[in-house]
Write a protein that holds these residues in place. Structure first.
Motif, PDB file in Angstrom:
ATOM      1  N   ARG A 145      30.967  64.662   5.362  1.00  0.00           N
ATOM      2  CA  ARG A 145      31.716  63.855   6.325  1.00  0.00           C
ATOM      3  C   ARG A 145      32.972  63.285   5.684  1.00  0.00           C
ATOM      4  NH1 ARG A 145      28.021  59.745   9.366  1.00  0.00           N
ATOM      5  NH2 ARG A 145      28.020  58.897   7.274  1.00  0.00           N
ATOM      6  N   TYR A 146      32.849  62.933   4.420  1.00  0.00           N
ATOM      7  CA  TYR A 146      34.015  62.436   3.686  1.00  0.00           C
ATOM      8  C   TYR A 146      35.092  63.516   3.597  1.00  0.00           C
ATOM      9  CZ  TYR A 146      36.787  60.626  -0.215  1.00  0.00           C
ATOM     10  OH  TYR A 146      37.802  60.201  -1.022  1.00  0.00           O
ATOM     11  N   TYR A 147      34.707  64.743   3.319  1.00  0.00           N
ATOM     12  CA  TYR A 147      35.680  65.835   3.239  1.00  0.00           C
ATOM     13  C   TYR A 147      36.398  65.993   4.571  1.00  0.00           C
ATOM     14  CZ  TYR A 147      33.188  67.190  -1.030  1.00  0.00           C
ATOM     15  OH  TYR A 147      32.604  67.199  -2.269  1.00  0.00           O
ATOM     16  N   GLU A 148      35.640  65.869   5.644  1.00  0.00           N
ATOM     17  CA  GLU A 148      36.267  65.995   6.961  1.00  0.00           C
ATOM     18  C   GLU A 148      37.264  64.860   7.182  1.00  0.00           C
ATOM     19  OE1 GLU A 148      33.519  66.713  10.099  1.00  0.00           O
ATOM     20  OE2 GLU A 148      34.929  66.140  11.670  1.00  0.00           O
ATOM     21  N   GLU A 149      36.827  63.672   6.818  1.00  0.00           N
ATOM     22  CA  GLU A 149      37.682  62.482   6.932  1.00  0.00           C
ATOM     23  C   GLU A 149      38.991  62.677   6.169  1.00  0.00           C
ATOM     24  OE1 GLU A 149      35.308  59.015   6.018  1.00  0.00           O
ATOM     25  OE2 GLU A 149      37.095  57.963   5.299  1.00  0.00           O
ATOM     26  N   GLN A 150      38.920  63.363   5.050  1.00  0.00           N
ATOM     27  CA  GLN A 150      40.091  63.578   4.205  1.00  0.00           C
ATOM     28  C   GLN A 150      40.895  64.816   4.622  1.00  0.00           C
ATOM     29  OE1 GLN A 150      40.897  61.295   1.673  1.00  0.00           O
ATOM     30  NE2 GLN A 150      39.258  60.238   2.766  1.00  0.00           N
ATOM     31  N   GLY A 151      40.421  65.479   5.667  1.00  0.00           N
ATOM     32  CA  GLY A 151      41.162  66.648   6.144  1.00  0.00           C
ATOM     33  C   GLY A 151      40.946  67.904   5.320  1.00  0.00           C
ATOM     34  N   LEU A 152      39.838  67.956   4.599  1.00  0.00           N
ATOM     35  CA  LEU A 152      39.573  69.128   3.762  1.00  0.00           C
ATOM     36  C   LEU A 152      38.705  70.146   4.481  1.00  0.00           C
ATOM     37  CD1 LEU A 152      38.722  67.331   0.410  1.00  0.00           C
ATOM     38  CD2 LEU A 152      40.944  67.928   1.338  1.00  0.00           C
ATOM     39  N   LEU A 153      38.042  69.698   5.523  1.00  0.00           N
ATOM     40  CA  LEU A 153      37.028  70.518   6.175  1.00  0.00           C
ATOM     41  C   LEU A 153      37.019  70.143   7.647  1.00  0.00           C
ATOM     42  CD1 LEU A 153      34.650  72.421   5.445  1.00  0.00           C
ATOM     43  CD2 LEU A 153      33.219  70.390   5.220  1.00  0.00           C
ATOM     44  N   ARG A 168      34.058  77.414   1.620  1.00  0.00           N
ATOM     45  CA  ARG A 168      35.122  76.418   1.577  1.00  0.00           C
ATOM     46  C   ARG A 168      34.672  75.173   0.820  1.00  0.00           C
ATOM     47  NH1 ARG A 168      39.757  75.922   5.218  1.00  0.00           N
ATOM     48  NH2 ARG A 168      40.681  73.865   5.002  1.00  0.00           N
ATOM     49  N   VAL A 169      33.454  74.737   1.077  1.00  0.00           N
ATOM     50  CA  VAL A 169      32.923  73.569   0.390  1.00  0.00           C
ATOM     51  C   VAL A 169      32.819  73.838  -1.110  1.00  0.00           C
ATOM     52  CG1 VAL A 169      30.892  72.106   0.110  1.00  0.00           C
ATOM     53  CG2 VAL A 169      31.722  72.661   2.401  1.00  0.00           C
ATOM     54  N   VAL A 170      32.353  75.021  -1.453  1.00  0.00           N
ATOM     55  CA  VAL A 170      32.254  75.383  -2.870  1.00  0.00           C
ATOM     56  C   VAL A 170      33.644  75.327  -3.519  1.00  0.00           C
ATOM     57  CG1 VAL A 170      31.766  77.269  -4.467  1.00  0.00           C
ATOM     58  CG2 VAL A 170      30.174  76.758  -2.604  1.00  0.00           C
ATOM     59  N   LEU A 171      34.620  75.872  -2.800  1.00  0.00           N
ATOM     60  CA  LEU A 171      35.990  75.836  -3.313  1.00  0.00           C
ATOM     61  C   LEU A 171      36.474  74.404  -3.511  1.00  0.00           C
ATOM     62  CD1 LEU A 171      38.673  77.133  -4.043  1.00  0.00           C
ATOM     63  CD2 LEU A 171      39.211  77.279  -1.599  1.00  0.00           C
ATOM     64  N   ILE A 172      36.188  73.559  -2.524  1.00  0.00           N
ATOM     65  CA  ILE A 172      36.586  72.150  -2.615  1.00  0.00           C
ATOM     66  C   ILE A 172      35.971  71.513  -3.852  1.00  0.00           C
ATOM     67  CG2 ILE A 172      36.295  69.897  -1.533  1.00  0.00           C
ATOM     68  CD1 ILE A 172      36.524  71.334   1.193  1.00  0.00           C
ATOM     69  N   GLN A 173      34.701  71.771  -4.068  1.00  0.00           N
ATOM     70  CA  GLN A 173      34.015  71.222  -5.229  1.00  0.00           C
ATOM     71  C   GLN A 173      34.682  71.651  -6.528  1.00  0.00           C
ATOM     72  OE1 GLN A 173      31.915  68.690  -4.235  1.00  0.00           O
ATOM     73  NE2 GLN A 173      30.207  69.591  -5.355  1.00  0.00           N
ATOM     74  N   ARG A 174      35.085  72.897  -6.567  1.00  0.00           N
ATOM     75  CA  ARG A 174      35.700  73.393  -7.791  1.00  0.00           C
ATOM     76  C   ARG A 174      37.062  72.768  -8.012  1.00  0.00           C
ATOM     77  NH1 ARG A 174      34.365  79.679  -8.184  1.00  0.00           N
ATOM     78  NH2 ARG A 174      35.330  79.276 -10.191  1.00  0.00           N
ATOM     79  N   GLU A 187      46.648  68.963   0.625  1.00  0.00           N
ATOM     80  CA  GLU A 187      47.978  69.552   0.743  1.00  0.00           C
ATOM     81  C   GLU A 187      47.982  71.036   0.391  1.00  0.00           C
ATOM     82  OE1 GLU A 187      50.121  65.412  -0.611  1.00  0.00           O
ATOM     83  OE2 GLU A 187      50.769  67.277  -1.542  1.00  0.00           O
ATOM     84  N   LEU A 188      47.177  71.387  -0.611  1.00  0.00           N
ATOM     85  CA  LEU A 188      47.247  72.753  -1.124  1.00  0.00           C
ATOM     86  C   LEU A 188      46.242  73.693  -0.476  1.00  0.00           C
ATOM     87  CD1 LEU A 188      47.712  72.046  -4.929  1.00  0.00           C
ATOM     88  CD2 LEU A 188      49.438  72.310  -3.161  1.00  0.00           C
ATOM     89  N   LEU A 189      45.168  73.154   0.053  1.00  0.00           N
ATOM     90  CA  LEU A 189      44.076  74.001   0.501  1.00  0.00           C
ATOM     91  C   LEU A 189      44.467  75.017   1.577  1.00  0.00           C
ATOM     92  CD1 LEU A 189      41.223  74.500  -0.258  1.00  0.00           C
ATOM     93  CD2 LEU A 189      40.480  72.812   1.393  1.00  0.00           C
ATOM     94  N   PRO A 190      45.234  74.621   2.610  1.00  0.00           N
ATOM     95  CA  PRO A 190      45.569  75.612   3.635  1.00  0.00           C
ATOM     96  C   PRO A 190      46.223  76.838   3.023  1.00  0.00           C
ATOM     97  CG  PRO A 190      46.317  73.433   4.298  1.00  0.00           C
ATOM     98  CD  PRO A 190      45.834  73.307   2.884  1.00  0.00           C
ATOM     99  N   CYS A 191      47.069  76.594   2.036  1.00  0.00           N
ATOM    100  CA  CYS A 191      47.778  77.704   1.416  1.00  0.00           C
ATOM    101  C   CYS A 191      46.911  78.460   0.439  1.00  0.00           C
ATOM    102  CB  CYS A 191      49.030  77.180   0.744  1.00  0.00           C
ATOM    103  SG  CYS A 191      50.137  76.454   1.967  1.00  0.00           S
ATOM    104  N   ARG A 249      51.854  74.145   8.400  1.00  0.00           N
ATOM    105  CA  ARG A 249      50.944  73.085   7.976  1.00  0.00           C
ATOM    106  C   ARG A 249      49.709  72.996   8.869  1.00  0.00           C
ATOM    107  NH1 ARG A 249      51.368  68.797   4.675  1.00  0.00           N
ATOM    108  NH2 ARG A 249      52.817  69.326   3.029  1.00  0.00           N
ATOM    109  N   SER A 250      48.558  73.267   8.264  1.00  0.00           N
ATOM    110  CA  SER A 250      47.281  73.142   8.976  1.00  0.00           C
ATOM    111  C   SER A 250      47.223  73.955  10.257  1.00  0.00           C
ATOM    112  CB  SER A 250      47.002  71.682   9.325  1.00  0.00           C
ATOM    113  OG  SER A 250      46.950  70.924   8.165  1.00  0.00           O
TER     114      SER A 250
END
Lengths: 128, 128
Positions: A18-26, A45-51, A64-68, B122-123
């Motif tokens: 839920r935190y990742y979603e809040e931060q716009g990561l997921l 995607r979650v695994v990638l975020i963790q890394r 900022e970087l994840l979409p790309c 963006r996104s």
DNA sequence: CTAGAACCTGACGTTGACGTCAGGTGCAAG
DNA sequence: CTTGCACCTGACGTCAACGTCAGGTTCTAG
């Protein structure tokens, strides 16, 4: 899949997701009742975020970087950010390699001392 | 040398140095008036502490291992702890190398896209 | 001897990535 | 239909490694 299953599959807590979603990561779809629903790819995607977290990036930077990172496209500006983070990471890696080597040295010396019998007293000598 | 000079020489804040002392990572003599007085070797010690922090060790872990890192002696127990931390560090390094390589891949792809003109909105696309 | 820079202790504030708890809702099984 | 587990939001708690501020002391340059 719902949030509990995604948590189980990734080893990440529900709270963290839920935190990742809040931060716009997921992002997640919602059931009529409001429950999160994730696609299969969410696991990767979650695994990638963790890394990326493990590499020392902040939520903000990852966002900022994840979409790309995901679709391999970037503006020149984002490309520079990517390079910057890559270089920062490279430096971190070098530092860690040095620490590892010095730990190896310490371990080697300690093992030798152990064989020759010379135990370490706790906090006996501190820098004068 | 006093705390301000040590801070200047190491690039670490005065507050951080007092914190290190509080955590048992660093000791200092005192002037009659109560001011901290450090030996020359303290600079190296602080640098070492910084590197161990950078390697992801906590104050507590550093406090346990530092005496033996400094004088190269360890009990069998501490030797095992050292090995454990070394292995943890090795794993971290491998992770970071993988992240670096994947960043390299992303950067390569993004650079190629840039040359062929395909900017990143963006996104625009998030996982479905 | 005195100004002021540097230092002291003690205590509260900050930040990031969550943990945890309260009080209420969704949903599949029997 | 109701039991009960999974889920929801919102809000406060936590922990490490310091930052910062208050109120007072020490040291050093002139």
């Amino acid at each position: 899949m719902r949030v509990g299953e995604l948590a189980a599959r990734t080893g990440v807590s529900v709270r963290a997701l839920r935190y990742y979603e809040e931060q716009g990561l997921l992002t997640a779809g919602r059931s009529p009742g409001g429950q999160r629903h994730y696609a299969r790819g969410a696991v990767d995607r979650v695994v990638l975020i963790q890394r990326l977290y493990a590499a020392g990036l902040s939520s903000r930077t990852i966002a900022e970087l994840l979409p790309c990172v995901v679709d391999g496209r970037a503006t020149p500006d984002l490309l520079r950010r990517l390079q910057t983070e890559r270089d920062r990471l490279e430096g971190r890696i070098r530092d860690l390699l040095e620490v590892r080597d010095s730990l190896d040295g310490v371990i080697g010396a300690a093992a030798a001392n152990e064989r020759t019998g010379a135990p370490c007293e706790r906090s006996t000598r501190v820098s004068p």
